[in-house]
Design a protein around this motif. Sequence first.
Motif, PDB file in Angstrom:
ATOM      1  N   ILE A 181       0.833  -1.201   0.000  1.00  0.00           N
ATOM      2  CA  ILE A 181       0.000   0.000   0.000  1.00  0.00           C
ATOM      3  C   ILE A 181       0.870   1.255   0.000  1.00  0.00           C
ATOM      4  O   ILE A 181       0.584   2.234  -0.700  1.00  0.00           O
ATOM      5  CB  ILE A 181      -0.945  -0.015   1.219  1.00  0.00           C
ATOM      6  N   PHE A 182       1.948   1.228   0.758  1.00  0.00           N
ATOM      7  CA  PHE A 182       2.877   2.367   0.762  1.00  0.00           C
ATOM      8  C   PHE A 182       3.503   2.567  -0.614  1.00  0.00           C
ATOM      9  O   PHE A 182       3.590   3.694  -1.119  1.00  0.00           O
ATOM     10  CB  PHE A 182       3.955   2.145   1.820  1.00  0.00           C
ATOM     11  N   VAL A 183       3.940   1.474  -1.244  1.00  0.00           N
ATOM     12  CA  VAL A 183       4.532   1.557  -2.579  1.00  0.00           C
ATOM     13  C   VAL A 183       3.500   2.058  -3.580  1.00  0.00           C
ATOM     14  O   VAL A 183       3.782   2.929  -4.416  1.00  0.00           O
ATOM     15  CB  VAL A 183       5.083   0.186  -3.012  1.00  0.00           C
ATOM     16  N   ALA A 184       2.283   1.520  -3.519  1.00  0.00           N
ATOM     17  CA  ALA A 184       1.226   1.908  -4.458  1.00  0.00           C
ATOM     18  C   ALA A 184       0.902   3.393  -4.347  1.00  0.00           C
ATOM     19  O   ALA A 184       0.650   4.056  -5.369  1.00  0.00           O
ATOM     20  CB  ALA A 184      -0.024   1.074  -4.203  1.00  0.00           C
ATOM     21  N   ALA A 185       0.899   3.927  -3.134  1.00  0.00           N
ATOM     22  CA  ALA A 185       0.591   5.348  -2.955  1.00  0.00           C
ATOM     23  C   ALA A 185       1.631   6.219  -3.652  1.00  0.00           C
ATOM     24  O   ALA A 185       1.285   7.218  -4.305  1.00  0.00           O
ATOM     25  CB  ALA A 185       0.527   5.685  -1.466  1.00  0.00           C
ATOM     26  N   ASN A 186       2.901   5.863  -3.538  1.00  0.00           N
ATOM     27  CA  ASN A 186       3.954   6.618  -4.208  1.00  0.00           C
ATOM     28  C   ASN A 186       3.842   6.511  -5.718  1.00  0.00           C
ATOM     29  O   ASN A 186       3.974   7.512  -6.442  1.00  0.00           O
ATOM     30  CB  ASN A 186       5.332   6.121  -3.749  1.00  0.00           C
ATOM     31  N   ILE A 187       3.607   5.299  -6.209  1.00  0.00           N
ATOM     32  CA  ILE A 187       3.529   5.077  -7.656  1.00  0.00           C
ATOM     33  C   ILE A 187       2.306   5.786  -8.240  1.00  0.00           C
ATOM     34  O   ILE A 187       2.365   6.349  -9.348  1.00  0.00           O
ATOM     35  CB  ILE A 187       3.485   3.577  -7.968  1.00  0.00           C
ATOM     36  N   THR A 188       1.190   5.770  -7.530  1.00  0.00           N
ATOM     37  CA  THR A 188      -0.036   6.412  -8.024  1.00  0.00           C
ATOM     38  C   THR A 188       0.192   7.892  -8.306  1.00  0.00           C
ATOM     39  O   THR A 188      -0.132   8.390  -9.394  1.00  0.00           O
ATOM     40  CB  THR A 188      -1.172   6.253  -7.000  1.00  0.00           C
ATOM     41  N   ARG A 189       0.739   8.596  -7.347  1.00  0.00           N
ATOM     42  CA  ARG A 189       0.934  10.038  -7.512  1.00  0.00           C
ATOM     43  C   ARG A 189       1.949  10.341  -8.605  1.00  0.00           C
ATOM     44  O   ARG A 189       1.763  11.258  -9.419  1.00  0.00           O
ATOM     45  CB  ARG A 189       1.377  10.654  -6.192  1.00  0.00           C
ATOM     46  N   LEU A 190       3.031   9.565  -8.642  1.00  0.00           N
ATOM     47  CA  LEU A 190       4.063   9.811  -9.648  1.00  0.00           C
ATOM     48  C   LEU A 190       3.567   9.482 -11.052  1.00  0.00           C
ATOM     49  O   LEU A 190       3.791  10.250 -11.999  1.00  0.00           O
ATOM     50  CB  LEU A 190       5.309   8.987  -9.318  1.00  0.00           C
ATOM     51  N   PHE A 191       2.872   8.344 -11.210  1.00  0.00           N
ATOM     52  CA  PHE A 191       2.409   7.930 -12.529  1.00  0.00           C
ATOM     53  C   PHE A 191       1.338   8.887 -13.051  1.00  0.00           C
ATOM     54  O   PHE A 191       1.296   9.207 -14.236  1.00  0.00           O
ATOM     55  CB  PHE A 191       1.873   6.495 -12.468  1.00  0.00           C
ATOM     56  N   ARG A 192       0.469   9.356 -12.171  1.00  0.00           N
ATOM     57  CA  ARG A 192      -0.540  10.332 -12.586  1.00  0.00           C
ATOM     58  C   ARG A 192       0.122  11.590 -13.122  1.00  0.00           C
ATOM     59  O   ARG A 192      -0.228  12.094 -14.203  1.00  0.00           O
ATOM     60  CB  ARG A 192      -1.451  10.677 -11.414  1.00  0.00           C
ATOM     61  N   MET A 195       1.841  10.888 -16.443  1.00  0.00           N
ATOM     62  CA  MET A 195       0.877  10.714 -17.524  1.00  0.00           C
ATOM     63  C   MET A 195       0.317  12.060 -17.976  1.00  0.00           C
ATOM     64  O   MET A 195       0.192  12.326 -19.184  1.00  0.00           O
ATOM     65  CB  MET A 195      -0.255   9.804 -17.070  1.00  0.00           C
ATOM     66  N   ILE A 196      -0.025  12.921 -17.034  1.00  0.00           N
ATOM     67  CA  ILE A 196      -0.574  14.231 -17.387  1.00  0.00           C
ATOM     68  C   ILE A 196       0.445  15.040 -18.185  1.00  0.00           C
ATOM     69  O   ILE A 196       0.116  15.699 -19.180  1.00  0.00           O
ATOM     70  CB  ILE A 196      -1.009  14.980 -16.115  1.00  0.00           C
ATOM     71  N   GLU A 197       1.707  14.994 -17.752  1.00  0.00           N
ATOM     72  CA  GLU A 197       2.763  15.710 -18.471  1.00  0.00           C
ATOM     73  C   GLU A 197       2.959  15.130 -19.870  1.00  0.00           C
ATOM     74  O   GLU A 197       3.125  15.866 -20.847  1.00  0.00           O
ATOM     75  CB  GLU A 197       4.061  15.651 -17.679  1.00  0.00           C
ATOM     76  N   THR A 198       2.938  13.803 -19.970  1.00  0.00           N
ATOM     77  CA  THR A 198       3.140  13.160 -21.274  1.00  0.00           C
ATOM     78  C   THR A 198       1.996  13.459 -22.228  1.00  0.00           C
ATOM     79  O   THR A 198       2.203  13.677 -23.433  1.00  0.00           O
ATOM     80  CB  THR A 198       3.275  11.636 -21.089  1.00  0.00           C
ATOM     81  N   LEU A 199       0.764  13.489 -21.721  1.00  0.00           N
ATOM     82  CA  LEU A 199      -0.398  13.733 -22.574  1.00  0.00           C
ATOM     83  C   LEU A 199      -0.415  15.150 -23.140  1.00  0.00           C
ATOM     84  O   LEU A 199      -1.174  15.427 -24.082  1.00  0.00           O
ATOM     85  CB  LEU A 199      -1.692  13.484 -21.785  1.00  0.00           C
ATOM     86  N   SER A 200       0.396  16.046 -22.592  1.00  0.00           N
ATOM     87  CA  SER A 200       0.452  17.414 -23.112  1.00  0.00           C
ATOM     88  C   SER A 200       1.562  17.605 -24.148  1.00  0.00           C
ATOM     89  O   SER A 200       1.746  18.713 -24.661  1.00  0.00           O
ATOM     90  CB  SER A 200       0.666  18.401 -21.958  1.00  0.00           C
ATOM     91  N   GLU A 201       2.301  16.530 -24.450  1.00  0.00           N
ATOM     92  CA  GLU A 201       3.402  16.623 -25.411  1.00  0.00           C
ATOM     93  C   GLU A 201       2.867  16.773 -26.840  1.00  0.00           C
ATOM     94  O   GLU A 201       1.737  16.381 -27.154  1.00  0.00           O
ATOM     95  CB  GLU A 201       4.296  15.381 -25.320  1.00  0.00           C
ATOM     96  N   ASP A 202       3.735  17.308 -27.710  1.00  0.00           N
ATOM     97  CA  ASP A 202       3.344  17.555 -29.099  1.00  0.00           C
ATOM     98  C   ASP A 202       3.028  16.265 -29.847  1.00  0.00           C
ATOM     99  O   ASP A 202       2.097  16.225 -30.657  1.00  0.00           O
ATOM    100  CB  ASP A 202       4.456  18.313 -29.833  1.00  0.00           C
ATOM    101  N   TYR A 203       3.792  15.199 -29.570  1.00  0.00           N
ATOM    102  CA  TYR A 203       3.568  13.969 -30.335  1.00  0.00           C
ATOM    103  C   TYR A 203       2.226  13.324 -29.979  1.00  0.00           C
ATOM    104  O   TYR A 203       1.647  12.600 -30.796  1.00  0.00           O
ATOM    105  CB  TYR A 203       4.723  12.984 -30.135  1.00  0.00           C
ATOM    106  N   LEU A 227       6.093   5.773 -17.951  1.00  0.00           N
ATOM    107  CA  LEU A 227       6.603   4.778 -17.013  1.00  0.00           C
ATOM    108  C   LEU A 227       8.075   4.974 -16.660  1.00  0.00           C
ATOM    109  O   LEU A 227       8.560   4.363 -15.702  1.00  0.00           O
ATOM    110  CB  LEU A 227       6.421   3.367 -17.603  1.00  0.00           C
ATOM    111  N   ILE A 228       8.793   5.823 -17.401  1.00  0.00           N
ATOM    112  CA  ILE A 228      10.234   5.987 -17.153  1.00  0.00           C
ATOM    113  C   ILE A 228      10.516   6.458 -15.728  1.00  0.00           C
ATOM    114  O   ILE A 228      11.315   5.833 -15.003  1.00  0.00           O
ATOM    115  CB  ILE A 228      10.855   6.932 -18.195  1.00  0.00           C
ATOM    116  N   PRO A 229       9.904   7.538 -15.232  1.00  0.00           N
ATOM    117  CA  PRO A 229      10.156   7.928 -13.828  1.00  0.00           C
ATOM    118  C   PRO A 229       9.620   6.915 -12.836  1.00  0.00           C
ATOM    119  O   PRO A 229      10.143   6.797 -11.721  1.00  0.00           O
ATOM    120  CB  PRO A 229       9.443   9.280 -13.700  1.00  0.00           C
ATOM    121  N   VAL A 230       8.582   6.172 -13.222  1.00  0.00           N
ATOM    122  CA  VAL A 230       8.032   5.154 -12.330  1.00  0.00           C
ATOM    123  C   VAL A 230       9.042   4.029 -12.119  1.00  0.00           C
ATOM    124  O   VAL A 230       9.205   3.526 -11.005  1.00  0.00           O
ATOM    125  CB  VAL A 230       6.705   4.602 -12.892  1.00  0.00           C
ATOM    126  N   VAL A 231       9.710   3.626 -13.191  1.00  0.00           N
ATOM    127  CA  VAL A 231      10.739   2.585 -13.079  1.00  0.00           C
ATOM    128  C   VAL A 231      11.847   3.039 -12.132  1.00  0.00           C
ATOM    129  O   VAL A 231      12.357   2.265 -11.314  1.00  0.00           O
ATOM    130  CB  VAL A 231      11.307   2.237 -14.467  1.00  0.00           C
TER     131      VAL A 231
END
Length: 306
Positions: A181-192, A195-203, A227-231
């Motif tokens: 649960i601790f790991v999931a909480a960190n991954i959730t915030r980072l992945f969100r 994803m938001i930053e990636t979805l705003s990219e030009d490509y 997923l790069i920062p998540v890894v």
Amino acid sequence: MSRYLLIRIGQSLLAIWGIVTIVFVVTRMLGDPAVLLLPLGTPDSQIQELRSSLGLERPMIVQYLDFLSHAVVGDFGLSYQSFRPAMDVVLERMPATAILTASSLALGAMLGAATGFAAALARGRFLEFVIMCLALAGQATPVFWLGILLVLFFAVELGWFPTGGWDGPASLVLPTMALGIFVAANITRLFRSSMIETLSEDYIRTARAKGLMPRTIFMVHAARNALIPVVTMLALLAAELLGGSAVTETVFSWPGVGRLLVQAIDSKDFPVIQAGVFLIATIFVCINFLVDLLYTLLDPRIRLGR
């Protein structure tokens, strides 16, 4: 590239040396282990004899230099409690910690990726608010408190799982949930956020303009890059958990490195403390080094110092 690697290797070795030196000094401040090992009322002559046999009567600098010369080859002496090589005592606990780490990371990564992905797609809606509140609560909740709640509910009240120790695969469930649960909480915030930053990219806008299906855009183009920062986060969490989650292992009486170190500190078993911290520091530094190396492969500007 070779210069960058040499600098990072030098920094890693310096970090390990600094950590083990600090531990050497701190363990000497815990007290005299000879007094703890002998019964109350033992004559001073016997205490001095034991201190002499353990090498504790020598000047501190001599003890330190002797410690460093043996630590280079992984020799930290004999445990004061079991009278076995200290590194062997630590290494035999490492498989239990590795199993707990792997299961916690697997649970946390799957749960965190799913909820982070859902929060990014539901940006600005009530679902995102709920997910982020739960993620924040997961990060803010002390793992030991969550572990106690899990034991009281699932082990004591329902009797579904053992309260602690190792009694088959069922014993792994509750500590895995607490850390997962601790790991999931960190991954959730980072992945969100990623994803938001990636979805705003030009490509991404280009892919939408081409008429690609939203599922293809999200799963193939956006999620893979997000997923790069998540890894990276998973690698750092793996180093932290492999080092022994002392609190969780203590709550669940898990036979891992973390609980061993807590017991060694309580009994002033200097060799085991030093061997355990050396192993943890080496694992942590090595994983950080591999993460840095991975970054240089993903972004050459890093190794060029730009």
